[in-house]
Every structure is written in C-alpha cells, then in structure tokens.
Design an enzyme around this catalytic site. Structure first.
Site, PDB file in Angstrom:
ATOM      1  N   LYS A 250      10.313 -11.441 -11.484  1.00  0.00           N
ATOM      2  CA  LYS A 250       8.764 -10.806 -11.376  1.00  0.00           C
ATOM      3  C   LYS A 250       8.278 -11.491 -12.672  1.00  0.00           C
ATOM      4  O   LYS A 250       8.384 -11.871 -13.696  1.00  0.00           O
ATOM      5  CB  LYS A 250       9.219  -9.524 -11.896  1.00  0.00           C
ATOM      6  CG  LYS A 250       7.758  -8.564 -11.620  1.00  0.00           C
ATOM      7  CD  LYS A 250       8.099  -6.970 -11.992  1.00  0.00           C
ATOM      8  CE  LYS A 250       7.454  -6.213 -11.042  1.00  0.00           C
ATOM      9  NZ  LYS A 250       7.825  -4.745 -11.151  1.00  0.00           N
ATOM     10  N   GLU A 335      11.261  10.919  -7.363  1.00  0.00           N
ATOM     11  CA  GLU A 335      10.568  12.014  -7.682  1.00  0.00           C
ATOM     12  C   GLU A 335      11.081  13.561  -7.328  1.00  0.00           C
ATOM     13  O   GLU A 335      11.336  14.447  -8.164  1.00  0.00           O
ATOM     14  CB  GLU A 335       9.158  12.202  -7.112  1.00  0.00           C
ATOM     15  CG  GLU A 335       8.247  11.139  -7.809  1.00  0.00           C
ATOM     16  CD  GLU A 335       8.348   9.751  -7.328  1.00  0.00           C
ATOM     17  OE1 GLU A 335       9.132   9.541  -6.322  1.00  0.00           O
ATOM     18  OE2 GLU A 335       7.771   8.734  -8.084  1.00  0.00           O
ATOM     19  N   ARG A 363       5.306  14.169  -3.024  1.00  0.00           N
ATOM     20  CA  ARG A 363       6.644  13.945  -2.414  1.00  0.00           C
ATOM     21  C   ARG A 363       7.601  15.287  -3.053  1.00  0.00           C
ATOM     22  O   ARG A 363       8.489  15.372  -2.247  1.00  0.00           O
ATOM     23  CB  ARG A 363       7.339  12.701  -3.125  1.00  0.00           C
ATOM     24  CG  ARG A 363       6.774  11.448  -2.360  1.00  0.00           C
ATOM     25  CD  ARG A 363       7.766  10.345  -2.498  1.00  0.00           C
ATOM     26  NE  ARG A 363       7.373   9.461  -1.359  1.00  0.00           N
ATOM     27  CZ  ARG A 363       7.843   8.347  -1.194  1.00  0.00           C
ATOM     28  NH1 ARG A 363       8.780   7.937  -2.232  1.00  0.00           N
ATOM     29  NH2 ARG A 363       7.574   7.523  -0.145  1.00  0.00           N
TER      30      ARG A 363
HETATM   31  C1  LIG Z   1       6.814   6.998  -4.939  1.00  0.00           C
HETATM   32  C2  LIG Z   1       6.403   6.053  -5.861  1.00  0.00           C
HETATM   33  N1  LIG Z   1       6.942   6.317  -7.251  1.00  0.00           N
HETATM   34  C3  LIG Z   1       6.395   5.515  -8.112  1.00  0.00           C
HETATM   35  C4  LIG Z   1       5.538   4.609  -7.587  1.00  0.00           C
HETATM   36  C5  LIG Z   1       4.897   3.602  -8.787  1.00  0.00           C
HETATM   37  N2  LIG Z   1       5.295   2.314  -8.721  1.00  0.00           N
HETATM   38  C6  LIG Z   1       4.683   1.431  -8.181  1.00  0.00           C
HETATM   39  S1  LIG Z   1       5.556  -0.008  -8.106  1.00  0.00           S
HETATM   40  C7  LIG Z   1       6.757   0.564  -8.866  1.00  0.00           C
HETATM   41  C8  LIG Z   1       7.916  -0.175  -9.263  1.00  0.00           C
HETATM   42  C9  LIG Z   1       8.534  -0.992  -7.950  1.00  0.00           C
HETATM   43  O1  LIG Z   1       9.491  -1.762  -7.994  1.00  0.00           O
HETATM   44  P1  LIG Z   1      10.171  -2.727  -6.968  1.00  0.00           P
HETATM   45  O2  LIG Z   1      10.171  -1.969  -5.713  1.00  0.00           O
HETATM   46  O3  LIG Z   1      11.523  -3.153  -7.328  1.00  0.00           O
HETATM   47  O4  LIG Z   1       9.063  -3.790  -6.898  1.00  0.00           O
HETATM   48  P2  LIG Z   1       8.423  -4.831  -7.454  1.00  0.00           P
HETATM   49  O5  LIG Z   1       7.355  -4.546  -8.398  1.00  0.00           O
HETATM   50  O6  LIG Z   1       9.772  -4.919  -8.589  1.00  0.00           O
HETATM   51  O7  LIG Z   1       8.145  -6.048  -6.664  1.00  0.00           O
HETATM   52  C10 LIG Z   1       6.523   1.786  -9.240  1.00  0.00           C
HETATM   53  C11 LIG Z   1       7.624   2.468  -9.966  1.00  0.00           C
HETATM   54  C12 LIG Z   1       5.313   4.372  -6.423  1.00  0.00           C
HETATM   55  N3  LIG Z   1       4.318   3.229  -5.920  1.00  0.00           N
HETATM   56  N4  LIG Z   1       5.758   5.270  -5.548  1.00  0.00           N
HETATM   57 MG   LIG Z   2      11.681  -4.865  -8.405  1.00  0.00          MG
END
Ligand SMILES: Cc1ncc(C[n+]2csc(CCOP(=O)(O)OP(=O)(O)O)c2C)c(N)n1
Ligand SMILES: [Mg+2]
Ligand SMILES: CC(=O)[C@@H](O)[C@H](O)COP(=O)(O)O
Length: 600
Positions: A250, A335, A363
């Site tokens: 990242k 959640e 959710r």
């Molecule tokens: C249900 C839900 N909970 C929380 C979020 C907030 N959120 C957006 S991106 C993220 C982290 C995503 O991590 P990952 O899936 O590993 O993607 P990366 O950013 O590492 O590419 C979070 C917690 C969300 N979008 N949806």
């Molecule tokens: Mg990730």
C-alpha cells in the site's frame, strides 16, 4: 511529447505496449496519482498499490465483457485512468466530478458503486450464474478484493457458494494482499495470509473448493500477467473459480506513503506532494472530542470497553487503545460481528462502546435490533460520519441511521450539538445500563458552543421569540443552522423558538406541549426525511391530537452525490438562508399568515 499514459485511452491500448513501456507506464501512473490526489484529496495509498495489478488485469481480461468488480472501490483510480477518464481527474470527488469510486454513469467498465466492503465476491458469484444461464461461458467475472475486505463476513458467505459451485461457472478472484486495512489487518484471516505468503500453510481457499495460485509479487508485471493468464485459462477450461493471491504494498513508490505507519496514506485530504503532509490547520473534530472523552471515561470505569471495525484511528479510539490496550477490540471489517460481540460483552458484565461510521452501521441493523435491543443490553453505539459526509458520495453519507434505528424498541438516540453536549450525552449514554444507547455526529469540525437559555423536561431551549410563531426542533449539529435561520426570520417579523431535544429518539413528549403553543413546527435533521425525527414528531402530535402542522426539513429519500458537506446541505435546503426561505414559504402557504410581509 505524448506520454505513454496519454496514449492509453482504453484497455486495448495496454496490449500494444511492450515490457519496457509497461514499466515506464507504471511509473507515469504513480507520478500522475501523486499529483492528482495530493491536489484533490482521495485514496492515494490503495491506488499506488494496484498500478501493476490494474495494468495486468486489463491486459489479460476483456473488460467490460469480463466485468471487473473492485471491492469497496476506493482503489479504482488506475482502472479509471485506463478506461478513458484521465482528463477528469482534475475534478476528482468534486460535485458533478469524477467519483472516487466506480460509477456506472461514468463508464461501462464500472460495475459496482457501493463503497461498503466485502461485496465483490457476491457480485461475481451472481454474475457467473447469470453468464452460465445465458450460455455466455466465455465471459469471466473478476473480483478484486483486499485483505481487509476479506475479514468481512459477506465475503465468506460468497466463498461458501463459490467453492461448491457447479462446474460451469468460471470466475477469478484476485486477493490484493497488502497486509493492511487502514492499520495492519487483524485476525485469523490475516494470520493465515501471512502463513500463505511464507509458504507454511495450505490455502483455506483451496480447502473451500477454489483453484489457488501461490502468492505472486503484485508489482512484478510479468509474473502477474502470467498468473492472471493461467487463472483465466484454468477458469475457462475447468469452469471453476480461481483465486490469485497478489502480494502488494500500500502506498508503493511514494516514500511519504510507504513510511506512513498510521495508514500508508489510505485516504488523504489536500496535501503537499513533496511531503504528503497537509498545511491546512485542522479544527477540532467531533471524532477527536469523542476520542478524548471516551478515554477519560475509560479511566474512570473499568467495565467500559470499545470496539472498532478496522477503523481505530478514523473513529477516534487510538488514545483509548493506547492507554487501555486490553479493552479496545479491532474486529476487522465486520460490523455485524462488532455489534453482536458487544452484546456478548454486555451479557458478560461490561459496558461496550461500539464506534462505527453511520453508513457502515446500516449493515448491523439486525444485530442492533435482535442481538442487543431485544435483550435490553447496555451497549452504547457511537456513529461517526452521520449525515451528509461529502466527497465519498452516495454510499458513504450516513443519512439513514435515525430512520432505521427509530424502529428499534428501547434504543435511545442522542445527537449532540457541540463539544459540551457530546461529552455530556456520551456520559449519559455510558451511564445508562438499562438498555442500548446511541450517539451520532457528522464528519466536520465541532462548531462553537451553543448553550441553552433554559431547559424544559430534558429539552434545551436555545433561543426564544416574542411571538409564538414557529417551534424549530433542531437535531444535533444543525443547531447553529437553526439559530441562523431564526435570526433571519426574526428580521422578517417571524418569531422562532429553537429547541434541541438532545435525546432525539424516541421523541420527547414535551415537544407536544411546546408545539401546542406554536403556529408551525419545523424539524431540521441531517438524515433522510423518511422516518426520521420529523416523522416521529409528526406522529407524536397526531397521537396527541395537536393540530399544529409539522414541516420536516431533512434529506430527500434519494442517493446524494459527492461534494463538499456545506454545499450538499445547502442544496438540500438545510442552511440558514434556505431554511429561513423554506419556513417563510411554509407560513405564506398558510392562509392565516397572508397578512405577514414575508420575503419568501
Ligand atoms: C463495510 C465497510 N466497513 C468499513 C469500511 C471503511 N474502509 C474503507 S477501505 C477500508 C480498508 C480496506 O482494506 P482492504 O480491503 O485491504 O483494501 P486496501 O485499502 O488495503 O486496498 C475500510 C476499513 C468500508 N468501506 N466498508
Ligand atoms: Mg489491504
Ligand atoms: C473507502 C472508505 O470507506 C473510507 O476510507 C472513507 O473514505 C472514509 O473516509 P473519511 O474517514 O475521510 O470519512
């Protein structure tokens, strides 16, 4: 000189480039992303991590015939660059500009717009079924899902179906494993992925029936393309789901992001590209105020614990976690589990505080209703980003919580109007062990202090008028807007009493008594009008046979676009000027007010 990126107007153009040009293109894309996102704000870290992956995906698969579903969608900027939208990045996440997430209105290459995570596998399961039923067996749906999103339960519901699918539903899953959500991804899934990267585990995905590749370097274009081509071939040949485990970084290629221990510049505001830091002074936010007060409460009460769904810092729990590490639980992007595990904690004698963005709390509605409220458990929910959020657009506005949670028997909901009421209402909530409580506040700086002039049975009177024309019921942070509107109306000879119920749902019955002595009741909420506080007040007056008409000012039951919070509220008729205009117009529409000289 035309750059390589300028030559790429569609995915087919990627297939014309040779290996050296592709490496050069990746460098140009990173340079473009840093410049554009530092200028507009957005998800810089996630997109820097998928440059090579997106190049390889669009070289191997034939989008949109092979639909590519980006889980959460915050990492789809590179995809947008390769699908004809480079020129629109100047207005990224602006009103009417390029969405920060996939947008079906923008491109046929965009599939899912919802930014709520862990959905991509379900989408491609459905797509694969549709293609099989339609005889389109040569179409391969592709899901790109992050390691964080893989901690969401919906992803495992999908895997349970995908793994045992009949042998005619080919699909490809790309697991984008950068080991982080905001912070490092937690839990058994993250531990298993670490063992897979180390080559010391048998893949759970293989045990579930998927064909799996060994982890591949997500920044090695040649290795990626080879793995994706093999996956496509296997999926087509065997009619099976194939998972490609791509290991990425990242923030890759931008030192300020790579060295950012907090969240690898997951989501940034306008920052200096040279440093990755913002020069804009940040005013104290609701989140910071909550984070400070909950840490103070935690020091006083050892039964108070906290839960986050992979957003420890974004919801303001990092101080609590630092000072009381054993009492803050990061459950991953889960959640529903967060809420029901809170029910278990409450059953076990603790008082859990569950901090979740309002939109993601949607959710966990059933868990709040049936796992917490049905048992009258002392759980406190803290919903940050309630109401219009701004640049993240339709699936991020927290505009449904009051309407949904208005339905939950026994749940008491507070909406603080300033820092003092936030701290007080949080303490009242955590101090209530008779059942569930909830606080909600917006994504913005906390405004000025708004003291009450007096209180009537729990309702704060913020301003009073000579005549008893309009009773304005303000919800939460819109109190300053309501006071501004009251001032504008006073200048037009219309007296407004502004009240803040503090605990907005269930509706405080004393509002009926106050309404009875006014000509019009106006409720103002940063929530959809459908089923919100306004609807509750109208129901109360109806039940009490009080004839005072109610004008509910809130968000229309529609999906709002992206933009600045203030602009979106203004467009919804919720700022001082437009609110005053709406109240005046409402009065003018009533015969008895015809004689009042009102500037509508
Ligand atoms: C249900 C839900 N909970 C929380 C979020 C907030 N959120 C957006 S991106 C993220 C982290 C995503 O991590 P990952 O899936 O590993 O993607 P990366 O950013 O590492 O590419 C979070 C917690 C969300 N979008 N949806
Ligand atoms: Mg990730
Ligand atoms: C993609 C996602 O869901 C979050 O990263 C979202 O962008 C929240 O941003 P804020 O924390 O700035 O509201």
């Amino acid at each position: 000189m035309t750059t390589l990126l300028e030559k790429v107007c569609c995915p087919a153009d990627l297939r014309l480039l040779d290996a050296d040009e592709l490496v050069a293109l990746a460098a140009e894309v990173r340079e473009f992303l840093v410049d554009a996102v530092c200028r507009s704000g957005g998800h810089l870290g996630p997109n820097l991590g998928v440059v090579e992956l997106t190049i390889a995906l669009h070289r191997v698969f034939d989008s949109p015939r092979d639909p590519i579903v980006w889980d959460t969608g915050h990492q789809s900027y590179v995809h947008k660059l390769f699908t004809g939208r480079r020129a629109e990045f100047g207005d990224l996440r602006g009103p009417g500009g390029l969405s920060g997430y996939p947008s079906r209105a923008e491109s046929v290459h965009d599939v899912a717009e919802n930014s709520h995570a862990s959905t991509a596998l379900s989408y491609v399961d459905g797509l694969a079924k549709a293609f099989a039923l339609r005889g389109e067996r040569d179409r391969i749906p592709v899901a790109v899902i992050g390691d964080g999103a893989m901690t969401g339960g919906l992803a495992w519901e999908a895997l349970n179906n995908i793994g045992s699918a009949a042998h005619d539903r080919p699909l490809v899953i790309v697991l984008n494993d950068n080991t982080r959500s905001y912070a490092p991804t937690v839990g058994g899934v993250a531990d298993h992925l670490a063992r897979l990267r180390a080559g010391t585990a048998t893949s759970v995905f293989g045990e579930l029936g998927l064909v799996c590749t060994r982890p591949v370097d997500g920044h090695d274009l040649e290795a990626l393309e080879t793995a994706l081509r093999q996956a496509r071939g296997l999926a087509l040949e065997r009619g099976r789901p194939v998972l490609v485990h791509a290991v990425t970084v990242k923030g890759r290629g931008y030192p300020p992001a790579e060295s950012d221990d907090a969240d690898r510049m997951h989501a940034v505001g306008v920052v200096d590209p040279a440093t990755g830091r913002t020069s804009r002074p940040s005013a104290p936010t609701w989140t910071a105020t909550f984070g400070d007060e909950i840490a103070r409460i935690a020091a006083e009460r050892e039964d108070v614990v906290a839960i986050t769904a992979a957003m420890l810092r974004p919801v303001g729990l990092h101080r609590f976690a630092t000072e009381f590490p054993g009492r803050v639980f990061d459950v991953g992007m889960a959640e529903q589990h967060a809420v029901t595990s809170a029910a278990g904690l409450a059953m076990g004698g603790m008082h859990p505080v569950v901090a979740i963005y309002a939109t993601f709390f949607n959710r966990a509605f059933d868990q709040a209703l049936m796992d917490v409220a049905l048992h009258r458990l002392p759980v406190t929910f803290v919903l940050d980003r309630a109401g219009v959020t701004g640049e993240d657009g339709a699936s991020h506005h927290g505009m449904w919580d009051l309407s949904l949670l208005n339905l939950v028997p026994g749940l008491r909901i507070a909406a603080p109007r300033d820092a003092t009421t936030l701290r007080a209402e949080l303490r009242e909530a955590v101090g209530d062990d008779t059942g569930p409580t909830l606080l909600r506040f917006p994504k913005s700086a906390v405004g000025r202090e708004l003291p009450a002039v007096r209180q009537v049975d729990g309702v704060d009177v913020l301003s009073e008028c000579a005549g008893e024309d309009v009773l304005m019921v303000s919800v939460g942070a819109l109190a300053s807007t309501c006071l501004e509107a009251a001032g504008i109306l006073a200048a037009q000879g219309i007296g407004v009493t502004v009240v803040d119920p503090r605990w907005v749902l269930p509706v405080n019955p004393v509002l009926a008594d106050l309404a009875a002595s006014h000509e019009l009741v106006v409720t103002v909420e940063d929530n959809t009008r459908a089923g919100g506080v306004g609807a509750g007040v109208a129901q109360l007056l109806h039940d009490r046979a009080i004839a005072t008409p109610v004008c509910s000012v809130g968000l229309l039951p529609e999906f709002l676009g992206a933009g600045k919070r203030a602009d979106l509220l203004s467009a919804a008729g919720i700022d001082g000027e437009s609110l005053a205009e709406r109240v005046a117009a409402e009065l003018v529409s009533r015969a008895e007010w015809q004689d009042v000289e009102v500037v509508a």
